[in-house]
Design a protein around this motif. Sequence first.
Motif, short mmCIF file in Angstrom:
data_model
loop_
_atom_site.label_atom_id
_atom_site.label_comp_id
_atom_site.label_asym_id
_atom_site.label_seq_id
_atom_site.Cartn_x
_atom_site.Cartn_y
_atom_site.Cartn_z
N PHE A 8 0.83 -1.20 0.00
CA PHE A 8 0.00 0.00 0.00
C PHE A 8 0.87 1.26 0.00
O PHE A 8 0.53 2.25 -0.62
CB PHE A 8 -0.93 0.03 1.22
N ALA A 9 1.99 1.20 0.70
CA ALA A 9 2.86 2.36 0.82
C ALA A 9 3.83 2.50 -0.35
O ALA A 9 4.22 3.61 -0.70
CB ALA A 9 3.65 2.28 2.13
N ALA A 10 4.21 1.39 -0.96
CA ALA A 10 5.31 1.41 -1.93
C ALA A 10 4.90 1.74 -3.35
O ALA A 10 5.68 2.30 -4.10
CB ALA A 10 6.03 0.07 -1.90
N VAL A 11 3.71 1.37 -3.77
CA VAL A 11 3.33 1.53 -5.16
C VAL A 11 1.92 2.06 -5.29
O VAL A 11 1.16 2.04 -4.33
CB VAL A 11 3.41 0.18 -5.93
N LEU A 13 -1.05 0.92 -6.12
CA LEU A 13 -1.58 -0.43 -6.23
C LEU A 13 -2.67 -0.56 -7.28
O LEU A 13 -2.71 -1.55 -8.01
CB LEU A 13 -2.13 -0.84 -4.87
N VAL A 14 -3.54 0.41 -7.36
CA VAL A 14 -4.63 0.35 -8.34
C VAL A 14 -4.06 0.31 -9.75
O VAL A 14 -4.46 -0.52 -10.57
CB VAL A 14 -5.61 1.52 -8.15
N GLU A 15 -3.11 1.19 -10.02
CA GLU A 15 -2.48 1.22 -11.33
C GLU A 15 -1.74 -0.09 -11.62
O GLU A 15 -1.82 -0.63 -12.73
CB GLU A 15 -1.51 2.39 -11.40
N ALA A 16 -1.05 -0.63 -10.64
CA ALA A 16 -0.32 -1.88 -10.82
C ALA A 16 -1.27 -3.04 -11.13
O ALA A 16 -0.99 -3.86 -12.02
CB ALA A 16 0.51 -2.19 -9.58
#
Length: 121
Positions: A8-11, A13-16
């Motif tokens: 949640f903090a690193a990327v 997430l929705v886009e990934a």
Amino acid sequence: FNISPLQFAAVDLVEAIDRAVARTGARHHALEAEITESAMLAEPERVIATLAAFRERGMRLALDDFGTGYSSLGYLRRLPLDVLKIDRSFVAEIGAGRHGDSLVNAIVSMAGALGLTCVAE
């Protein structure tokens, strides 16, 4: 798929996930995202927004290991969940005494009242 608190903090997430769905030909509505209670600790608003974006795409959402860590009934009201997964430590106590049965029954009743599917691990 499981989402760790670090993800949640690193990327984004929705886009990934959108990229992975496009790359594989999968469909959002065939996916179920699973988080643990600890995912809510660092940035609860970001987690809630991410889960809401997943929900908008038709994904199912599950809260895993419910009752083992940082349970908050306030989060249950705010999270756009579909599934509440009771941790196996509670399930193992069924039949071992009235408290084990009572806790599992209470969690199942609460999940039902919230319109959530309940899974006992």
